[in-house]
Write an enzyme that holds these catalytic residues in place. Structure first.
Site, PDB file in Angstrom:
ATOM      1  N   LYS A 121       0.836  -1.218   0.000  1.00  0.00           N
ATOM      2  CA  LYS A 121       0.000   0.000   0.000  1.00  0.00           C
ATOM      3  C   LYS A 121       0.863   1.257   0.000  1.00  0.00           C
ATOM      4  O   LYS A 121       0.657   2.183  -0.785  1.00  0.00           O
ATOM      5  CB  LYS A 121      -0.933   0.037   1.230  1.00  0.00           C
ATOM      6  CG  LYS A 121      -1.854  -1.152   1.352  1.00  0.00           C
ATOM      7  CD  LYS A 121      -2.744  -1.053   2.575  1.00  0.00           C
ATOM      8  CE  LYS A 121      -2.023  -1.056   3.900  1.00  0.00           C
ATOM      9  NZ  LYS A 121      -1.342  -2.333   4.232  1.00  0.00           N
ATOM     10  N   ARG A 148      -9.726   1.524   7.984  1.00  0.00           N
ATOM     11  CA  ARG A 148      -9.267   0.184   8.352  1.00  0.00           C
ATOM     12  C   ARG A 148     -10.324  -0.593   9.125  1.00  0.00           C
ATOM     13  O   ARG A 148     -10.111  -1.749   9.454  1.00  0.00           O
ATOM     14  CB  ARG A 148      -8.054   0.380   9.260  1.00  0.00           C
ATOM     15  CG  ARG A 148      -6.932  -0.581   9.076  1.00  0.00           C
ATOM     16  CD  ARG A 148      -5.856  -0.052   9.986  1.00  0.00           C
ATOM     17  NE  ARG A 148      -4.679  -0.812  10.014  1.00  0.00           N
ATOM     18  CZ  ARG A 148      -3.573  -0.469   9.352  1.00  0.00           C
ATOM     19  NH1 ARG A 148      -3.551   0.580   8.571  1.00  0.00           N
ATOM     20  NH2 ARG A 148      -2.508  -1.204   9.496  1.00  0.00           N
ATOM     21  N   ARG A 184      12.011  -5.537   5.234  1.00  0.00           N
ATOM     22  CA  ARG A 184      11.667  -4.133   4.937  1.00  0.00           C
ATOM     23  C   ARG A 184      12.508  -3.183   5.796  1.00  0.00           C
ATOM     24  O   ARG A 184      12.764  -3.425   6.957  1.00  0.00           O
ATOM     25  CB  ARG A 184      10.185  -3.869   5.230  1.00  0.00           C
ATOM     26  CG  ARG A 184       9.856  -2.369   5.076  1.00  0.00           C
ATOM     27  CD  ARG A 184       8.394  -2.083   5.038  1.00  0.00           C
ATOM     28  NE  ARG A 184       7.701  -2.512   6.234  1.00  0.00           N
ATOM     29  CZ  ARG A 184       6.387  -2.443   6.371  1.00  0.00           C
ATOM     30  NH1 ARG A 184       5.653  -1.969   5.400  1.00  0.00           N
ATOM     31  NH2 ARG A 184       5.819  -2.858   7.480  1.00  0.00           N
ATOM     32  N   ARG A 241      11.039  -1.163  11.335  1.00  0.00           N
ATOM     33  CA  ARG A 241       9.935  -0.732  12.186  1.00  0.00           C
ATOM     34  C   ARG A 241       9.837  -1.581  13.436  1.00  0.00           C
ATOM     35  O   ARG A 241      10.164  -2.751  13.419  1.00  0.00           O
ATOM     36  CB  ARG A 241       8.618  -0.797  11.394  1.00  0.00           C
ATOM     37  CG  ARG A 241       8.296   0.502  10.713  1.00  0.00           C
ATOM     38  CD  ARG A 241       7.188   0.415   9.721  1.00  0.00           C
ATOM     39  NE  ARG A 241       5.977  -0.275  10.171  1.00  0.00           N
ATOM     40  CZ  ARG A 241       4.866  -0.354   9.441  1.00  0.00           C
ATOM     41  NH1 ARG A 241       4.833   0.213   8.261  1.00  0.00           N
ATOM     42  NH2 ARG A 241       3.813  -1.001   9.893  1.00  0.00           N
ATOM     43  N   ARG A 286      -0.738  -8.590  13.572  1.00  0.00           N
ATOM     44  CA  ARG A 286      -1.258  -7.600  12.610  1.00  0.00           C
ATOM     45  C   ARG A 286      -2.065  -8.295  11.515  1.00  0.00           C
ATOM     46  O   ARG A 286      -3.086  -7.768  11.066  1.00  0.00           O
ATOM     47  CB  ARG A 286      -0.093  -6.790  12.004  1.00  0.00           C
ATOM     48  CG  ARG A 286       0.465  -5.761  12.982  1.00  0.00           C
ATOM     49  CD  ARG A 286       1.843  -5.249  12.573  1.00  0.00           C
ATOM     50  NE  ARG A 286       1.865  -4.650  11.259  1.00  0.00           N
ATOM     51  CZ  ARG A 286       2.949  -4.527  10.512  1.00  0.00           C
ATOM     52  NH1 ARG A 286       4.116  -4.977  10.955  1.00  0.00           N
ATOM     53  NH2 ARG A 286       2.886  -3.966   9.335  1.00  0.00           N
TER      54      ARG A 286
HETATM   55  P1  AP5 Z   1       4.827  -1.630   1.875  1.00  0.00           P
HETATM   56  O1  AP5 Z   1       4.514  -0.747   0.714  1.00  0.00           O
HETATM   57  O2  AP5 Z   1       5.589  -1.057   3.031  1.00  0.00           O
HETATM   58  O3  AP5 Z   1       3.485  -2.383   2.389  1.00  0.00           O
HETATM   59  P2  AP5 Z   1       2.246  -1.833   3.196  1.00  0.00           P
HETATM   60  O4  AP5 Z   1       1.034  -2.517   2.632  1.00  0.00           O
HETATM   61  O5  AP5 Z   1       2.242  -0.332   3.212  1.00  0.00           O
HETATM   62  O6  AP5 Z   1       2.581  -2.465   4.610  1.00  0.00           O
HETATM   63  P3  AP5 Z   1       2.481  -1.864   6.086  1.00  0.00           P
HETATM   64  O7  AP5 Z   1       3.166  -2.896   6.955  1.00  0.00           O
HETATM   65  O8  AP5 Z   1       3.007  -0.464   6.153  1.00  0.00           O
HETATM   66  O9  AP5 Z   1       0.976  -1.890   6.320  1.00  0.00           O
HETATM   67  P4  AP5 Z   1       0.245  -1.843   7.637  1.00  0.00           P
HETATM   68  O10 AP5 Z   1      -1.135  -1.616   7.148  1.00  0.00           O
HETATM   69  O11 AP5 Z   1       0.422  -3.024   8.514  1.00  0.00           O
HETATM   70  O12 AP5 Z   1       0.983  -0.672   8.465  1.00  0.00           O
HETATM   71  P5  AP5 Z   1       0.589   0.816   8.839  1.00  0.00           P
HETATM   72  O13 AP5 Z   1       1.822   1.628   8.840  1.00  0.00           O
HETATM   73  O14 AP5 Z   1      -0.584   1.276   8.017  1.00  0.00           O
HETATM   74  O15 AP5 Z   1       5.601  -2.906   1.290  1.00  0.00           O
HETATM   75  C1  AP5 Z   1       6.068  -3.950   2.144  1.00  0.00           C
HETATM   76  C2  AP5 Z   1       7.448  -4.436   1.676  1.00  0.00           C
HETATM   77  O16 AP5 Z   1       7.284  -5.109   0.430  1.00  0.00           O
HETATM   78  C3  AP5 Z   1       8.452  -3.307   1.448  1.00  0.00           C
HETATM   79  O17 AP5 Z   1       9.712  -3.715   1.868  1.00  0.00           O
HETATM   80  C4  AP5 Z   1       8.417  -3.082  -0.087  1.00  0.00           C
HETATM   81  O18 AP5 Z   1       9.654  -2.618  -0.553  1.00  0.00           O
HETATM   82  C5  AP5 Z   1       8.051  -4.475  -0.598  1.00  0.00           C
HETATM   83  N1  AP5 Z   1       7.194  -4.461  -1.799  1.00  0.00           N
HETATM   84  C6  AP5 Z   1       6.159  -3.615  -2.053  1.00  0.00           C
HETATM   85  N2  AP5 Z   1       5.569  -3.909  -3.230  1.00  0.00           N
HETATM   86  C7  AP5 Z   1       6.243  -4.997  -3.725  1.00  0.00           C
HETATM   87  C8  AP5 Z   1       6.102  -5.784  -4.909  1.00  0.00           C
HETATM   88  N3  AP5 Z   1       5.131  -5.531  -5.831  1.00  0.00           N
HETATM   89  N4  AP5 Z   1       6.945  -6.812  -5.096  1.00  0.00           N
HETATM   90  C9  AP5 Z   1       7.918  -7.103  -4.182  1.00  0.00           C
HETATM   91  N5  AP5 Z   1       8.101  -6.381  -3.049  1.00  0.00           N
HETATM   92  C10 AP5 Z   1       7.274  -5.338  -2.812  1.00  0.00           C
HETATM   93  O19 AP5 Z   1       0.042   0.652  10.310  1.00  0.00           O
HETATM   94  C11 AP5 Z   1       0.904   0.372  11.397  1.00  0.00           C
HETATM   95  C12 AP5 Z   1       0.110   0.374  12.700  1.00  0.00           C
HETATM   96  O20 AP5 Z   1      -0.490   1.686  12.919  1.00  0.00           O
HETATM   97  C13 AP5 Z   1      -1.101  -0.580  12.754  1.00  0.00           C
HETATM   98  O21 AP5 Z   1      -0.721  -1.878  13.145  1.00  0.00           O
HETATM   99  C14 AP5 Z   1      -1.999   0.115  13.779  1.00  0.00           C
HETATM  100  O22 AP5 Z   1      -1.557  -0.109  15.089  1.00  0.00           O
HETATM  101  C15 AP5 Z   1      -1.797   1.592  13.474  1.00  0.00           C
HETATM  102  N6  AP5 Z   1      -2.751   2.128  12.489  1.00  0.00           N
HETATM  103  C16 AP5 Z   1      -2.457   2.676  11.263  1.00  0.00           C
HETATM  104  N7  AP5 Z   1      -3.561   3.090  10.640  1.00  0.00           N
HETATM  105  C17 AP5 Z   1      -4.601   2.803  11.469  1.00  0.00           C
HETATM  106  C18 AP5 Z   1      -6.008   2.969  11.368  1.00  0.00           C
HETATM  107  N8  AP5 Z   1      -6.596   3.534  10.268  1.00  0.00           N
HETATM  108  N9  AP5 Z   1      -6.805   2.540  12.398  1.00  0.00           N
HETATM  109  C19 AP5 Z   1      -6.241   1.984  13.503  1.00  0.00           C
HETATM  110  N10 AP5 Z   1      -4.906   1.800  13.674  1.00  0.00           N
HETATM  111  C20 AP5 Z   1      -4.090   2.198  12.657  1.00  0.00           C
END
Ligand code: AP5
Length: 226
Positions: A14, A89, A128, A161, A172
């Site tokens: 994402k 989410r 990552r 992270r 998660r």
């Molecule tokens: P990446 O692009 O980083 O993936 P992502 O889907 O963004 O993964 P996240 O782990 O950031 O998602 P998340 O939803 O768990 O975390 P968030 O920060 O929102 O890609 C992943 C890896 O793969 C990278 O190394 C990249 O280089 C590689 N890659 C990408 N595309 C690729 C491809 N096509 N092929 C090969 N490799 C590839 O949330 C963190 C925490 O915050 C949550 O757990 C929660 O506690 C809180 N939080 C955030 N938002 C909310 C909300 N709305 N409500 C409640 N709590 C929330």
């Protein structure tokens, strides 16, 4: 004008795709996780309250997220559209976003779901690295920085992270299945959902999403003229 949401499990890409799309389209990439991590780093009240949930891999309570996102979406750069990553989410968050949009006679143009099998998610997340200064994202095996430990974009020091330990990643994924997966049906019912294979390489995924965005923009322009 493009208002879109990127949906998918942790590690589905994402952030990678929302960042690329935002640069290409000149709209802000608004990532709830990045905003939360910046608040934790700065030691704000929001960061202090959110950190324990994030460290356990749980969702931060809706009321904190809704206030935070209302503030961010009210900033001038979001007036002409945005790529949302990590928000909404929960169904409650999606309903709140819909309410906010309809109050302003606005709508989402597209919701893109990145589909990636769990084995691949675990592989990606274990390698990552992120830049805490500019939020650039790397993968040590497939998208390594040019110089080890240094961000290509801004020269910042890369970090892993805090929520990347295997047991927190597992949590998660469970929380995603329980709280966020129901959004697929929510957006399917509205006809906004587009499902994209997230395993086909970053550039191919971006090309698919770009095609969806162009199609949605053309459709919206057609509706405005009709
Ligand atoms: P990446 O692009 O980083 O993936 P992502 O889907 O963004 O993964 P996240 O782990 O950031 O998602 P998340 O939803 O768990 O975390 P968030 O920060 O929102 O890609 C992943 C890896 O793969 C990278 O190394 C990249 O280089 C590689 N890659 C990408 N595309 C690729 C491809 N096509 N092929 C090969 N490799 C590839 O949330 C963190 C925490 O915050 C949550 O757990 C929660 O506690 C809180 N939080 C955030 N938002 C909310 C909300 N709305 N409500 C409640 N709590 C929330």
């Amino acid at each position: 004008m493009m208002r879109m949401v990127l949906l998918g499990p942790p590690g589905s890409g994402k952030g990678t795709q929302a960042g690329a799309l935002a640069r290409r389209r000149g709209i802000p990439h608004i990532a709830s996780g990045d905003i939360l991590r910046a608040n934790v780093k700065e030691g704000t009240e929001l960061g202090r309250r959110a950190a324990p949930y994030m460290e356990r891999g749980e969702l931060v309570p809706d009321e904190l997220i809704l206030d935070m996102m209302a503030e961010r979406l009210a900033e001038p750069d979001a007036a002409e559209g945005y790529a949302l990553d990590g928000f909404p989410r929960t169904v409650a968050q999606a309903e709140a976003l819909d309410g906010r949009l309809s109050e302003r006679q606005q709508r989402l143009e597209a919701v893109v779901y990145l589909e990636v099998p769990e084995k691949e998610l675990l592989r990606r997340l274990s390698g990552r690295r992120i830049c805490p200064d500019c939020n650039a994202i790397y993968q040590l095996e497939t998208m390594a920085p040019r110089q080890e430990g240094i961000c290509d974009a801004c020269g910042g020091g890369l970090i892993q992270r805090k929520d990347e330990q295997p047991e927190v990643v597992r949590r998660r994924l469970q929380v995603y299945a329980r709280e966020t997966e129901p959004l697929l049906d929510y957006y399917r019912r509205t006809g906004l959902l587009h499902e994209v294979d997230g395993t086909i390489g970053v550039d191919n995924v971006l090309a698919e999403i770009d095609g969806i965005v162009k199609g949605s923009a053309t459709e919206a322009a057609g509706k405005r003229q009709a």
